[in-house]
Motif scaffolding. Structure first.
Motif, PDB file in Angstrom:
ATOM      1  N   GLU A   1       0.829  -1.206   0.000  1.00  0.00           N
ATOM      2  CA  GLU A   1       0.000   0.000   0.000  1.00  0.00           C
ATOM      3  C   GLU A   1       0.863   1.256   0.000  1.00  0.00           C
ATOM      4  O   GLU A   1       0.513   2.268  -0.635  1.00  0.00           O
ATOM      5  CB  GLU A   1      -0.935   0.004   1.207  1.00  0.00           C
ATOM      6  CG  GLU A   1      -1.925   1.163   1.233  1.00  0.00           C
ATOM      7  CD  GLU A   1      -2.817   1.186  -0.010  1.00  0.00           C
ATOM      8  OE1 GLU A   1      -3.049   2.306  -0.547  1.00  0.00           O
ATOM      9  OE2 GLU A   1      -3.271   0.112  -0.448  1.00  0.00           O
ATOM     10  N   ALA A   2       2.016   1.219   0.669  1.00  0.00           N
ATOM     11  CA  ALA A   2       2.936   2.362   0.662  1.00  0.00           C
ATOM     12  C   ALA A   2       3.412   2.668  -0.757  1.00  0.00           C
ATOM     13  O   ALA A   2       3.505   3.839  -1.168  1.00  0.00           O
ATOM     14  CB  ALA A   2       4.130   2.073   1.573  1.00  0.00           C
TER      15      ALA A   2
ATOM     16  N   LEU B   1       4.605  12.326  -0.138  1.00  0.00           N
ATOM     17  CA  LEU B   1       5.535  12.080   0.961  1.00  0.00           C
ATOM     18  C   LEU B   1       4.869  11.205   2.005  1.00  0.00           C
ATOM     19  O   LEU B   1       3.789  11.546   2.515  1.00  0.00           O
ATOM     20  CB  LEU B   1       5.981  13.389   1.612  1.00  0.00           C
ATOM     21  CG  LEU B   1       6.900  13.239   2.843  1.00  0.00           C
ATOM     22  CD1 LEU B   1       8.225  12.569   2.458  1.00  0.00           C
ATOM     23  CD2 LEU B   1       7.166  14.591   3.508  1.00  0.00           C
ATOM     24  N   GLY B   2       5.516  10.057   2.298  1.00  0.00           N
ATOM     25  CA  GLY B   2       5.000   9.143   3.308  1.00  0.00           C
ATOM     26  C   GLY B   2       6.021   8.909   4.400  1.00  0.00           C
ATOM     27  O   GLY B   2       7.225   8.967   4.179  1.00  0.00           O
ATOM     28  N   LEU B   3       5.532   8.616   5.578  1.00  0.00           N
ATOM     29  CA  LEU B   3       6.373   8.308   6.740  1.00  0.00           C
ATOM     30  C   LEU B   3       6.119   6.876   7.167  1.00  0.00           C
ATOM     31  O   LEU B   3       4.965   6.452   7.306  1.00  0.00           O
ATOM     32  CB  LEU B   3       6.047   9.254   7.899  1.00  0.00           C
ATOM     33  CG  LEU B   3       6.653   8.897   9.261  1.00  0.00           C
ATOM     34  CD1 LEU B   3       8.175   9.022   9.228  1.00  0.00           C
ATOM     35  CD2 LEU B   3       6.053   9.785  10.363  1.00  0.00           C
ATOM     36  N   MET B   4       7.212   6.107   7.363  1.00  0.00           N
ATOM     37  CA  MET B   4       7.101   4.732   7.837  1.00  0.00           C
ATOM     38  C   MET B   4       8.095   4.509   8.979  1.00  0.00           C
ATOM     39  O   MET B   4       9.048   5.275   9.141  1.00  0.00           O
ATOM     40  CB  MET B   4       7.388   3.732   6.710  1.00  0.00           C
ATOM     41  CG  MET B   4       6.412   3.784   5.557  1.00  0.00           C
ATOM     42  SD  MET B   4       6.720   2.503   4.307  1.00  0.00           S
ATOM     43  CE  MET B   4       6.150   1.032   5.184  1.00  0.00           C
ATOM     44  N   GLY B   5       7.868   3.446   9.747  1.00  0.00           N
ATOM     45  CA  GLY B   5       8.829   3.108  10.787  1.00  0.00           C
ATOM     46  C   GLY B   5       8.274   2.151  11.817  1.00  0.00           C
ATOM     47  O   GLY B   5       7.121   1.719  11.751  1.00  0.00           O
ATOM     48  N   ARG B   6       9.148   1.813  12.761  1.00  0.00           N
ATOM     49  CA  ARG B   6       8.789   1.036  13.941  1.00  0.00           C
ATOM     50  C   ARG B   6       9.389   1.729  15.147  1.00  0.00           C
ATOM     51  O   ARG B   6      10.207   2.655  15.018  1.00  0.00           O
ATOM     52  CB  ARG B   6       9.319  -0.399  13.847  1.00  0.00           C
ATOM     53  CG  ARG B   6       8.535  -1.292  12.919  1.00  0.00           C
ATOM     54  CD  ARG B   6       9.005  -2.733  12.986  1.00  0.00           C
ATOM     55  NE  ARG B   6       8.713  -3.362  14.287  1.00  0.00           N
ATOM     56  CZ  ARG B   6       8.818  -4.668  14.523  1.00  0.00           C
ATOM     57  NH1 ARG B   6       9.205  -5.485  13.555  1.00  0.00           N
ATOM     58  NH2 ARG B   6       8.529  -5.161  15.707  1.00  0.00           N
ATOM     59  N   LYS B   7       9.026   1.271  16.322  1.00  0.00           N
ATOM     60  CA  LYS B   7       9.579   1.880  17.528  1.00  0.00           C
ATOM     61  C   LYS B   7      11.103   1.763  17.535  1.00  0.00           C
ATOM     62  O   LYS B   7      11.811   2.709  17.866  1.00  0.00           O
ATOM     63  CB  LYS B   7       8.985   1.227  18.772  1.00  0.00           C
ATOM     64  CG  LYS B   7       9.486   1.837  20.071  1.00  0.00           C
ATOM     65  CD  LYS B   7       8.814   1.219  21.274  1.00  0.00           C
ATOM     66  CE  LYS B   7       9.306   1.874  22.561  1.00  0.00           C
ATOM     67  NZ  LYS B   7       8.658   1.294  23.760  1.00  0.00           N
ATOM     68  N   VAL B   8      11.610   0.577  17.188  1.00  0.00           N
ATOM     69  CA  VAL B   8      13.057   0.353  17.116  1.00  0.00           C
ATOM     70  C   VAL B   8      13.454   0.313  15.649  1.00  0.00           C
ATOM     71  O   VAL B   8      12.966  -0.534  14.893  1.00  0.00           O
ATOM     72  CB  VAL B   8      13.450  -0.959  17.823  1.00  0.00           C
ATOM     73  CG1 VAL B   8      14.951  -1.202  17.706  1.00  0.00           C
ATOM     74  CG2 VAL B   8      13.027  -0.921  19.291  1.00  0.00           C
ATOM     75  N   LEU B   9      14.320   1.222  15.233  1.00  0.00           N
ATOM     76  CA  LEU B   9      14.679   1.342  13.823  1.00  0.00           C
ATOM     77  C   LEU B   9      15.329   0.069  13.291  1.00  0.00           C
ATOM     78  O   LEU B   9      15.089  -0.324  12.145  1.00  0.00           O
ATOM     79  CB  LEU B   9      15.612   2.537  13.625  1.00  0.00           C
ATOM     80  CG  LEU B   9      16.023   2.840  12.180  1.00  0.00           C
ATOM     81  CD1 LEU B   9      14.802   3.122  11.314  1.00  0.00           C
ATOM     82  CD2 LEU B   9      16.999   4.012  12.141  1.00  0.00           C
ATOM     83  N   ASP B  10      16.148  -0.578  14.101  1.00  0.00           N
ATOM     84  CA  ASP B  10      16.830  -1.789  13.647  1.00  0.00           C
ATOM     85  C   ASP B  10      15.830  -2.875  13.259  1.00  0.00           C
ATOM     86  O   ASP B  10      16.045  -3.610  12.294  1.00  0.00           O
ATOM     87  CB  ASP B  10      17.772  -2.300  14.740  1.00  0.00           C
ATOM     88  CG  ASP B  10      18.714  -3.383  14.244  1.00  0.00           C
ATOM     89  OD1 ASP B  10      19.401  -3.150  13.230  1.00  0.00           O
ATOM     90  OD2 ASP B  10      18.747  -4.471  14.860  1.00  0.00           O
TER      91      ASP B  10
END
Length: 469
Positions: free
Chosen positions: A51-52, A63-72
């Motif tokens: 979907e991204a 412009l989209g923002l993605m991520g998790r709490k811990v980047l690794d």
């Protein structure tokens, strides 16, 4: 621009999307914020990455923002799938800047989505067309709110789509799961899709053919599902059956809203009555109103729960709840006697309005044990701590179902488990401890009398005091 991207199985063969993945794409944008929640191996992250790419391809310069709490964690899982699915459309991956730039000038920025000031400030500097959080339950509601407040890009769908594992009655449950049936039926802010690796009433699979009958992902191997089902029950409920009733780590797992909430009734004046106070300003002020019967059962019947209210503003709210002919005991967080910069204390200010608070017992460990004991059901299926089922009590119920012990940080798992709850949204919980401590240490209620309690007990006149009238 036309972009040819497709779902693929474990061997790289093109496949059709699973039913819940197709639903996820269909309703993104129809609902402003959508979550695909559920079990392991059901393709949640793949659907989010797909979907991204769709959002990036559909709107030039998005412009989209993605991520998790811990980047690794994001880099080792989500990012790999995102780059793999988007090959042929991606123009450049700037790993050092954590940016993916597409051939139509759309861009995805990825980052650690913790609740640090730096993280929140960076989010607030963005002009987003969409955002997507992998394992949104790991993050705080403040991070979600910060990103939602930045969705102002004109040439974009302005939506968010996320993945989640159930994590009990947390903030994700409150926004997406609690009113799922109502929210999913109409176009609006929130929509939830749930998946299961395996149906709870089905026996463990012996063949891959059985997987097609009882799993939301028919491509999973039977031995993989059997391995998952061999894990501890609580783990299986959450990660295989997609159960939101996860009580692991709760301070008061004994609490059940349907069991501990009672229909309001007229409380006798001769019962022991209590007003219990936890001071706050930016954080909420919590004031409980409770009474104990002749068997020591406590009924919490009212609650004041407000933020950014001065004592002068709170006094009338308390006054309206106090009844003539009742002898109240006023208990408060011991810290209210601490002298402030002006030489006075919170207790001094309350005294000017006619209330003198007793310092409550603040033994936390014993308090947790006592509240737990009062919440437990006896042989007659009754509890010694009950709550009126009213709208005012909602903040207390929300606190107690999400009141958890601190988790050990990664790398410290060999240590003993913490005996401190997470210091957040615990204002009514502090009041409960003060209340149960006092009742447990007190005598039985006295008989009804003509004693008017605190009315007139103070010798000096106080400003605007109903007690000195």
């Amino acid at each position: 621009m036309d972009v040819n991207i497709s779902y693929r199985d474990g061997e790289g063969n093109i496949t059709a999307p699973l039913d819940h993945q197709e639903e996820f794409h269909l309703f993104t944008g129809w609902s402003k914020h959508q979550v695909l929640a559920g079990s392991l191996g059901t393709g949640k992250t793949e659907a989010m990455c797909m979907e991204a790419i769709h959002q990036s391809a559909a709107f030039q310069g998005n412009l989209g923002l993605m991520g998790r709490k811990v980047l690794d964690s994001f880099k080792k899982s989500t990012l790999i799938q995102l780059l793999d699915l988007g090959q042929g459309f991606i123009q450049k991956h700037r790993a050092q800047d954590r940016e993916i730039i597409f051939k139509n000038r759309s861009k995805i920025v990825y980052m650690a989505l913790d609740d640090s000031r730096d993280s929140i400030q960076r989010i607030k500097s963005m002009n987003l067309g969409w955002f997507a959080f992998d394992q949104i339950e790991e993050m705080t509601e403040a991070t979600f709110i910060a990103a939602a407040g930045q969705m102002r890009r004109k040439n974009a769908m302005r939506c968010s789509f996320h993945t989640s594992n159930p994590a009990g009655h947390d903030w994700v449950w409150k926004r997406w799961k609690k009113d799922k049936e109502k929210q999913n039926k109409k176009k609006g802010d929130y929509r939830l899709i749930e998946t299961m690796t395996w149906q709870p009433d089905a026996p463990p699979p012996e063949t891959d053919e059985e997987v097609k009958l009882y799993s939301d992902n028919p491509h999973l191997p039977a031995d993989y599902i059997k391995h998952l089902l061999s894990m501890p029950d609580q783990w299986v409920n959450r990660y295989v059956y997609c159960s939101w009733d996860d009580f692991a780590g709760l301070v008061y797992p004994e609490f059940k809203e349907e069991t501990h909430s009672v229909k309001p009734f007229a409380i006798p004046k001769w019962w022991n009555h209590y007003v219990v106070y936890d001071y706050g300003y930016r954080n909420p002020t919590s004031i409980l109103f409770a009474a104990a019967d002749d068997e020591g059962t406590i009924y919490v019947y009212d609650l004041i729960y407000v933020s950014e209210h001065t004592i002068e503003m709170i006094v009338p709210k308390v006054e309206r709840r106090l009844k003539q002919g009742i002898n109240y005991t006023f208990l408060a967080d011991p810290s209210i006697v601490r002298t402030e910069r002006d030489g006075n204390s919170v207790a001094d200010e309350w005294y000017e309005y006619g209330i003198e608070w007793e310092k409550a017992k603040n033994d936390k460990r014993a308090g947790f044990e006592r509240v737990s004991a009062y919440l437990k059901l006896d042989e007659n299926n009754k509890s010694k701590l009950l709550f009126f089922k009213t709208l005012n009590m909602k903040p207390l119920v929300e606190e107690i179902v999400d009141y958890k012990w601190k988790e050990l940080k990664h790398g410290f798992e060999s240590r003993n488990l913490p005996e401190e709850p997470v210091k957040k949204n615990d204002h009514a919980m502090d009041c409960l401890r003060y209340l149960v401590h006092y009742v447990e240490d007190s005598d039985s209620p006295t008989e009804e009398s003509d004693d008017y309690g605190l009315w007139g007990i103070f010798g000096k006149s106080k400003k605007n005091s109903w007690m000195s009238a």
